[in-house]
Scaffold this active site. Structure first.
Site, PDB file in Angstrom:
ATOM      1  N   ASP A  14       0.877  -1.181   0.000  1.00  0.00           N
ATOM      2  CA  ASP A  14       0.000   0.000   0.000  1.00  0.00           C
ATOM      3  C   ASP A  14       0.907   1.222   0.000  1.00  0.00           C
ATOM      4  OD1 ASP A  14      -0.921  -0.111   3.578  1.00  0.00           O
ATOM      5  OD2 ASP A  14       0.935   0.425   2.560  1.00  0.00           O
ATOM      6  N   PHE A  15       0.377   2.374   0.336  1.00  0.00           N
ATOM      7  CA  PHE A  15       1.183   3.598   0.227  1.00  0.00           C
ATOM      8  C   PHE A  15       1.756   4.028   1.566  1.00  0.00           C
ATOM      9  CE2 PHE A  15       0.424   4.580  -4.142  1.00  0.00           C
ATOM     10  CZ  PHE A  15      -0.779   3.956  -4.423  1.00  0.00           C
ATOM     11  N   ASP A  89      -4.451  -0.958  -9.602  1.00  0.00           N
ATOM     12  CA  ASP A  89      -3.907  -2.272  -9.987  1.00  0.00           C
ATOM     13  C   ASP A  89      -4.874  -3.076 -10.864  1.00  0.00           C
ATOM     14  OD1 ASP A  89      -4.437  -3.064  -6.509  1.00  0.00           O
ATOM     15  OD2 ASP A  89      -5.838  -3.389  -8.164  1.00  0.00           O
TER      16      ASP A  89
HETATM   17  N1  APR Z   1      -5.843  -5.425   6.013  1.00  0.00           N
HETATM   18  C1  APR Z   1      -6.459  -4.342   6.542  1.00  0.00           C
HETATM   19  N2  APR Z   1      -6.009  -3.069   6.370  1.00  0.00           N
HETATM   20  C2  APR Z   1      -4.884  -2.918   5.637  1.00  0.00           C
HETATM   21  C3  APR Z   1      -4.179  -3.994   5.053  1.00  0.00           C
HETATM   22  C4  APR Z   1      -4.718  -5.296   5.275  1.00  0.00           C
HETATM   23  N3  APR Z   1      -4.135  -6.394   4.748  1.00  0.00           N
HETATM   24  N4  APR Z   1      -3.094  -3.499   4.381  1.00  0.00           N
HETATM   25  C5  APR Z   1      -3.119  -2.156   4.553  1.00  0.00           C
HETATM   26  N5  APR Z   1      -4.184  -1.815   5.307  1.00  0.00           N
HETATM   27  C6  APR Z   1      -4.624  -0.468   5.681  1.00  0.00           C
HETATM   28  C7  APR Z   1      -3.522   0.434   6.199  1.00  0.00           C
HETATM   29  O1  APR Z   1      -3.415   0.307   7.608  1.00  0.00           O
HETATM   30  C8  APR Z   1      -4.051   1.807   5.797  1.00  0.00           C
HETATM   31  O2  APR Z   1      -4.967   2.304   6.767  1.00  0.00           O
HETATM   32  O3  APR Z   1      -5.089   0.128   4.490  1.00  0.00           O
HETATM   33  C9  APR Z   1      -4.828   1.515   4.509  1.00  0.00           C
HETATM   34  C10 APR Z   1      -4.033   1.860   3.263  1.00  0.00           C
HETATM   35  O4  APR Z   1      -3.872   3.257   3.249  1.00  0.00           O
HETATM   36  P1  APR Z   1      -2.920   3.924   2.137  1.00  0.00           P
HETATM   37  O5  APR Z   1      -1.627   3.185   2.060  1.00  0.00           O
HETATM   38  O6  APR Z   1      -2.920   5.395   2.404  1.00  0.00           O
HETATM   39  O7  APR Z   1      -3.693   3.634   0.759  1.00  0.00           O
HETATM   40  P2  APR Z   1      -4.949   4.411   0.190  1.00  0.00           P
HETATM   41  O8  APR Z   1      -5.878   4.804   1.280  1.00  0.00           O
HETATM   42  O9  APR Z   1      -5.493   3.576  -0.909  1.00  0.00           O
HETATM   43  O10 APR Z   1      -4.263   5.733  -0.452  1.00  0.00           O
HETATM   44  C11 APR Z   1      -5.117   6.616  -1.130  1.00  0.00           C
HETATM   45  O11 APR Z   1      -3.204   7.905  -1.829  1.00  0.00           O
HETATM   46  O12 APR Z   1      -1.118   8.153  -2.751  1.00  0.00           O
HETATM   47  C12 APR Z   1      -2.443   8.189  -3.020  1.00  0.00           C
HETATM   48  O13 APR Z   1      -3.391   7.818  -5.126  1.00  0.00           O
HETATM   49  C13 APR Z   1      -2.821   7.143  -4.044  1.00  0.00           C
HETATM   50  O14 APR Z   1      -4.924   5.960  -4.234  1.00  0.00           O
HETATM   51  C14 APR Z   1      -3.887   6.301  -3.325  1.00  0.00           C
HETATM   52  C15 APR Z   1      -4.390   7.247  -2.260  1.00  0.00           C
END
Ligand code: APR
Ligand code: ZN
Length: 257
Positions: A14-15, A89
């Protein structure tokens, strides 16, 4: 509403997860700050970091996981009004959710456009260049070709406006695997009626669930696949889920998921 957290079980980082998230693993690109990899000004100065990342995210390398197939099962049961995803993705499409039920709010790698003459660039040409560590260039004007992924500051796809008709009529909101940090996507969580239950399945309590919780909010903390499994069991859909995943995985062949 889905974010990168629904794809980490498929092997895509994730990010923002500390340590494992993409934004903590971009040191080799010596970016001024992590988000620069998705900013147009930086991209035009130096497109290499983005295309190196694109190669890592090449859709062919990953398979949907149970979370994607749960959303597909909701569609098969006529219960999915729309899936708003921030993910690029493409695993929602791979899981068999039709494009009509999808809003890919941050765009997609499925298509690409020349940044100069704006011609559409065939996906296979684009990926051939990316996988060969070349910057994809337009066949006609040699301009740099960028996948239709929404960079910071770019407008979201028009389909995002469907939220105006979808959220007011939704009778349940599922929020899966997102930090709810990026606007305008995050604010969607406020657009359902107050009578509508909002269910967050996520490692952490985030966004409106933390700072503006509502009476009918439900938070299932922990791994998203584990949380979805619990919901599927409560719904009595375990067998159907297993059948669907078995059929879909046979179609996709072996591979990480
Ligand atoms: N199970 C439950 N939660 C999870 C898991 C998992 N296996 N893996 C990650 N997470 C949670 C993390 O704890 C976090 O709260 O998912 C969340 C992911 O957050 P981000 O990494 O910020 O991703 P996202 O919310 O999709 O980011 C939004 O930011 O950079 C930009 O354009 C990019 O679309 C992206 C946007
Ligand atoms: Zn061109």
């Amino acid at each position: 509403m889905a974010g990168a957290g629904i794809s980490t079980p498929s092997g895509i980082p994730d990010f923002r997860s500390p340590g494992s998230g993409l934004y903590s693993n971009l040191k080799q690109y010596n970016l001024p700050y992590p988000e620069a990899i998705f900013e147009l000004t930086f991209f035009f100065q130096n497109p290499k970091p983005f295309f190196t990342l694109a190669k890592e995210l090449y859709p062919g390398n990953f398979k949907p996981n149970m979370t994607h197939y749960f959303l597909r099962l909701l569609h098969d049961k006529g219960l999915l009004l729309r899936l708003y995803t921030q993910n690029i993705d493409g695993l929602e499409r791979v899981s068999g959710i039709p494009a009509s039920k999808l809003v890919e709010a941050h765009g997609t790698f499925a298509s690409a456009t020349c940044t100069v003459c704006l011609r559409a660039c065939p996906g296979e040409d684009f990926w051939a260049a990316v996988l060969a560590d070349r910057v994809p260039c337009c066949r006609v004007c040699t301009g740099i070709v960028k996948p239709d992924v929404v960079f910071f500051g770019e407008p979201l796809p028009e389909r995002f406006l469907l939220h105006v008709v979808d959220f007011p009529v939704a009778d349940l909101l599922l929020v899966l695997g997102t930090s709810l940090e990026v606007e305008p996507f995050a604010s969607l969580s406020e657009y359902v009626r107050h009578s509508v239950p909002r269910v967050l399945i996520n490692q952490a309590v985030v966004g409106t669930f933390a700072w503006q919780p509502r009476g009918r909010d439900v938070v299932q903390l922990g791994d998203v696949v584990h949380g979805v499994e619990k919901l599927v069991t409560l719904l009595g859909w375990t067998e159907e889920m297993q059948d669907l995943m078995r059929r879909e995985r046979e179609k996709l062949g072996a591979g990480k998921s």
